[in-house]
Design a protein around this motif. Structure first.
Motif, PDB file in Angstrom:
ATOM      1  N   TRP A  35      -7.745   3.792  -1.072  1.00  0.00           N
ATOM      2  CA  TRP A  35      -6.688   4.501  -0.342  1.00  0.00           C
ATOM      3  C   TRP A  35      -5.663   3.519   0.220  1.00  0.00           C
ATOM      4  O   TRP A  35      -4.455   3.721   0.125  1.00  0.00           O
ATOM      5  N   THR A  36      -6.149   2.436   0.807  1.00  0.00           N
ATOM      6  CA  THR A  36      -5.236   1.427   1.345  1.00  0.00           C
ATOM      7  C   THR A  36      -4.373   0.820   0.242  1.00  0.00           C
ATOM      8  O   THR A  36      -3.147   0.669   0.384  1.00  0.00           O
ATOM      9  N   LEU A  37      -4.993   0.474  -0.869  1.00  0.00           N
ATOM     10  CA  LEU A  37      -4.283  -0.152  -1.975  1.00  0.00           C
ATOM     11  C   LEU A  37      -3.169   0.744  -2.506  1.00  0.00           C
ATOM     12  O   LEU A  37      -2.011   0.318  -2.646  1.00  0.00           O
ATOM     13  N   LEU A  38      -3.507   1.995  -2.787  1.00  0.00           N
ATOM     14  CA  LEU A  38      -2.526   2.855  -3.429  1.00  0.00           C
ATOM     15  C   LEU A  38      -1.491   3.395  -2.449  1.00  0.00           C
ATOM     16  O   LEU A  38      -0.344   3.644  -2.839  1.00  0.00           O
ATOM     17  N   ASP A  39      -1.864   3.553  -1.191  1.00  0.00           N
ATOM     18  CA  ASP A  39      -0.851   3.893  -0.190  1.00  0.00           C
ATOM     19  C   ASP A  39       0.161   2.752  -0.048  1.00  0.00           C
ATOM     20  O   ASP A  39       1.375   2.984   0.096  1.00  0.00           O
ATOM     21  N   ALA A  40      -0.340   1.512  -0.085  1.00  0.00           N
ATOM     22  CA  ALA A  40       0.562   0.358   0.009  1.00  0.00           C
ATOM     23  C   ALA A  40       1.483   0.282  -1.208  1.00  0.00           C
ATOM     24  O   ALA A  40       2.663  -0.080  -1.081  1.00  0.00           O
ATOM     25  N   TRP A  41       0.968   0.616  -2.366  1.00  0.00           N
ATOM     26  CA  TRP A  41       1.796   0.621  -3.572  1.00  0.00           C
ATOM     27  C   TRP A  41       2.911   1.659  -3.456  1.00  0.00           C
ATOM     28  O   TRP A  41       4.071   1.391  -3.795  1.00  0.00           O
ATOM     29  N   ASP A  42       2.571   2.847  -2.933  1.00  0.00           N
ATOM     30  CA  ASP A  42       3.597   3.873  -2.719  1.00  0.00           C
ATOM     31  C   ASP A  42       4.658   3.385  -1.735  1.00  0.00           C
ATOM     32  O   ASP A  42       5.857   3.602  -1.938  1.00  0.00           O
ATOM     33  N   THR A  43       4.199   2.731  -0.675  1.00  0.00           N
ATOM     34  CA  THR A  43       5.145   2.204   0.322  1.00  0.00           C
ATOM     35  C   THR A  43       6.065   1.157  -0.285  1.00  0.00           C
ATOM     36  O   THR A  43       7.281   1.143  -0.039  1.00  0.00           O
ATOM     37  N   LEU A  44       5.506   0.280  -1.091  1.00  0.00           N
ATOM     38  CA  LEU A  44       6.300  -0.764  -1.734  1.00  0.00           C
ATOM     39  C   LEU A  44       7.379  -0.152  -2.624  1.00  0.00           C
ATOM     40  O   LEU A  44       8.551  -0.560  -2.581  1.00  0.00           O
ATOM     41  N   ARG A  45       7.018   0.823  -3.415  1.00  0.00           N
ATOM     42  CA  ARG A  45       7.978   1.436  -4.338  1.00  0.00           C
ATOM     43  C   ARG A  45       9.059   2.227  -3.602  1.00  0.00           C
ATOM     44  O   ARG A  45      10.227   2.217  -3.993  1.00  0.00           O
ATOM     45  N   GLU A  46       8.650   2.917  -2.534  1.00  0.00           N
ATOM     46  CA  GLU A  46       9.571   3.829  -1.862  1.00  0.00           C
ATOM     47  C   GLU A  46      10.394   3.159  -0.764  1.00  0.00           C
ATOM     48  O   GLU A  46      11.546   3.553  -0.518  1.00  0.00           O
ATOM     49  N   LYS A  47       9.810   2.136  -0.092  1.00  0.00           N
ATOM     50  CA  LYS A  47      10.470   1.581   1.087  1.00  0.00           C
ATOM     51  C   LYS A  47      10.676   0.071   1.037  1.00  0.00           C
ATOM     52  O   LYS A  47      11.333  -0.493   1.914  1.00  0.00           O
ATOM     53  N   GLY A  48      10.085  -0.577   0.047  1.00  0.00           N
ATOM     54  CA  GLY A  48      10.290  -2.010  -0.086  1.00  0.00           C
ATOM     55  C   GLY A  48       9.197  -2.849   0.544  1.00  0.00           C
ATOM     56  O   GLY A  48       8.366  -2.361   1.323  1.00  0.00           O
ATOM     57  N   PRO A  49       9.186  -4.159   0.248  1.00  0.00           N
ATOM     58  CA  PRO A  49       8.083  -5.031   0.650  1.00  0.00           C
ATOM     59  C   PRO A  49       7.947  -5.206   2.157  1.00  0.00           C
ATOM     60  O   PRO A  49       6.832  -5.455   2.644  1.00  0.00           O
ATOM     61  N   ARG A  50       9.028  -5.112   2.908  1.00  0.00           N
ATOM     62  CA  ARG A  50       8.920  -5.343   4.347  1.00  0.00           C
ATOM     63  C   ARG A  50       8.157  -4.242   5.067  1.00  0.00           C
ATOM     64  O   ARG A  50       7.735  -4.443   6.207  1.00  0.00           O
ATOM     65  N   ARG A  51       8.001  -3.106   4.421  1.00  0.00           N
ATOM     66  CA  ARG A  51       7.290  -1.990   5.055  1.00  0.00           C
ATOM     67  C   ARG A  51       5.797  -1.960   4.706  1.00  0.00           C
ATOM     68  O   ARG A  51       5.067  -1.115   5.217  1.00  0.00           O
ATOM     69  N   VAL A  52       5.363  -2.862   3.832  1.00  0.00           N
ATOM     70  CA  VAL A  52       3.931  -2.926   3.498  1.00  0.00           C
ATOM     71  C   VAL A  52       3.185  -3.530   4.688  1.00  0.00           C
ATOM     72  O   VAL A  52       3.579  -4.575   5.222  1.00  0.00           O
ATOM     73  N   MET A  53       2.098  -2.903   5.076  1.00  0.00           N
ATOM     74  CA  MET A  53       1.348  -3.351   6.250  1.00  0.00           C
ATOM     75  C   MET A  53       0.786  -4.755   6.065  1.00  0.00           C
ATOM     76  O   MET A  53       0.226  -5.064   4.994  1.00  0.00           O
ATOM     77  N   PRO A  54       0.872  -5.610   7.079  1.00  0.00           N
ATOM     78  CA  PRO A  54       0.270  -6.950   6.985  1.00  0.00           C
ATOM     79  C   PRO A  54      -1.230  -6.915   6.757  1.00  0.00           C
ATOM     80  O   PRO A  54      -1.792  -7.847   6.170  1.00  0.00           O
TER      81      PRO A  54
END
Length: 411
Positions: free
Chosen positions: A111-130
């Motif tokens: 869930w964490t992995l694929l939610d982060a992938w969605d965030t990267l595609r939709e909002k860009g790398p700065r929005r991916v959780m540390p």
């Protein structure tokens, strides 16, 4: 000298209940944890399978909010189960350097992995959780348990698909025998009921498609079985040497008598059809326990409800037990709680432990016409185990040809 390893604490959060006791009572009552999924993504992706066995109690409602926010659901579930098990064991006062963790998962933080992938595609790398990588890594559940209890002897993870948590418990047995710790928290967790895993398992024809009746979809050994039901949850055992348990006056549930781990080296998804590797794992567990096939009084079977897998396991059991396999009470508990993948073996080990304590084998629900190729003693009602000494084996087999079996003995 071989040490006696005992089980002094149990914990679980499963599709049947939010605790070990609630899960056990629902299992004995013949309940099913499978339900239609009500998430928006089911319709969004037009999934061919629209049901699963989700954890009955969401872990983020049990844990403190700041803790839950930093953990993937798989780690949340692990921590809930481990906290219950440790409290059930009386919260042993053990030096941090003598407390170990063997906790597993089959898939990890999907869930964490694929939610982060969605965030990267939709909002860009700065929005991916540390915290994305620490949350998704497969050792995260073991790390979360270790840090919560300050367990510094070791914290180890094994990822062997659906055999993971049974192998973790077998490893804990060996680690205690080797003197690496006095107390170990062992178990496994999984939270992978996600569109990608459902789509993938459905594509390989592994999942049941009884969308109209989820509660009866998992039907091990039935002639109409058509696949497994995805499950979610975690379970944990507190294990320690008998010497340590007696010294602190602990209640002892049962003895973890041994474990066996083998590999089929046959196919990435299909079991070796004659059960050669699986039967060797059973024999290794019996050898470690100093027992023979005649000593076994109950089997918690892997029995996922797949047409091929169920019969392969029966063949493996027949290699060990011969025609006596028709007489030994067998429980296929995935019919009730679904298949928790990497967490399933720990949950079934917990059920096997309570079967010994309460002297009853759990029911196998949903079998209306038993497959003649699976001539086993199963029942839709709990089966009495009697007053004699008990030796139970719990089987787990995983993609990649991983086989893990543990033996649990009454005390």
């Amino acid at each position: 000298m071989t040490k006696k390893i005992v089980i002094t604490g149990i914990g679980a959060t499963s599709p049947l209940g939010g605790t070990a006791r609630e899960s056990w009572e629902a299992l004995l009552a013949g309940d099913s944890g499978a339900r239609s999924l009500e998430h928006d993504w089911v319709a969004t992706y037009d999934l061919p399978v629209t049901f699963a066995a989700e954890a009955k109690v969401r872990p983020d409602t049990v844990l403190e909010r700041p803790v839950a926010k930093r953990l993937d659901p798989s780690s949340q579930l692990a921590l809930v189960a481990a906290k219950e098990a440790f409290a059930d064991a009386g919260s042993p006062d053990v030096p941090s350097e003598r407390l170990g963790v063997d906790f597993s998962t089959g898939i990890g933080g999907v869930w964490t992995l694929l939610d982060a992938w969605d965030t990267l595609r939709e909002k860009g790398p700065r929005r991916v959780m540390p915290m994305t990588v620490p949350m998704l890594m497969p050792n995260a559940p073991a790390a979360a348990v270790s840090m919560h209890f300050e367990a510094r002897a070791y914290a180890r993870t094994v990822a062997s698909a659906c055999a993971s948590s049974t192998e973790a418990i077998a490893n804990a047995y060996e680690h205690l025998q080797a003197g690496l710790a006095d107390v170990v928290i062992a178990g496994g967790s999984e939270s992978a009921i996600h569109p990608i895993t459902i789509a993938s398992f459905a594509s390989m024809q592994a999942l049941s498609r009884r969308n109209d009746d989820p509660a009866t979809a998992s039907r091990p050994y039935d002639v109409t079985r058509d696949g497994f039901v995805m499950g979610e949850g975690a379970a944990a055992l507190v294990l320690e040497t008998e010497e340590h348990a007696l010294a602190r006056g602990a209640r002892i549930y049962a003895e973890l008598a041994g474990g066996g781990v083998t590999a089929d080296s046959h196919h990435i998804t299909a079991p070796e059809p004659e059960g050669l590797g699986a039967s060797r794992a059973v024999q290794l567990a019996l050898d470690a326990a100093g027992a023979t096939a005649d000593d076994v009084t109950h089997i918690n079977a892997h029995a996922t409800s797949t047409p091929v897998g169920d019969v392969a396991e029966v063949r493996a059991m027949h290699r060990i037990f011969g025609d006596r396999i028709r007489e030994i009470p067998v429980s296929a508990t995935k019919a009730a709680h679904g298949h928790l993948l990497g967490g399933t073996g720990a949950l079934e080990a917990m059920f096997a432990t309570l079967a010994i304590v309460e002297r009853q084998a759990p029911p196998t629900i949903n079998v209306t016409e038993q497959d003649p190729d699976a001539p086993l003693r199963i029942s839709p009602e709990p089966m009495p185990l009697g007053d004699e000494p008990q030796l139970v084996i719990s089987n787990s087999f995983g993609f990649g040809g991983h086989n893990a079996v543990i033996a649990i003995r009454s005390v």
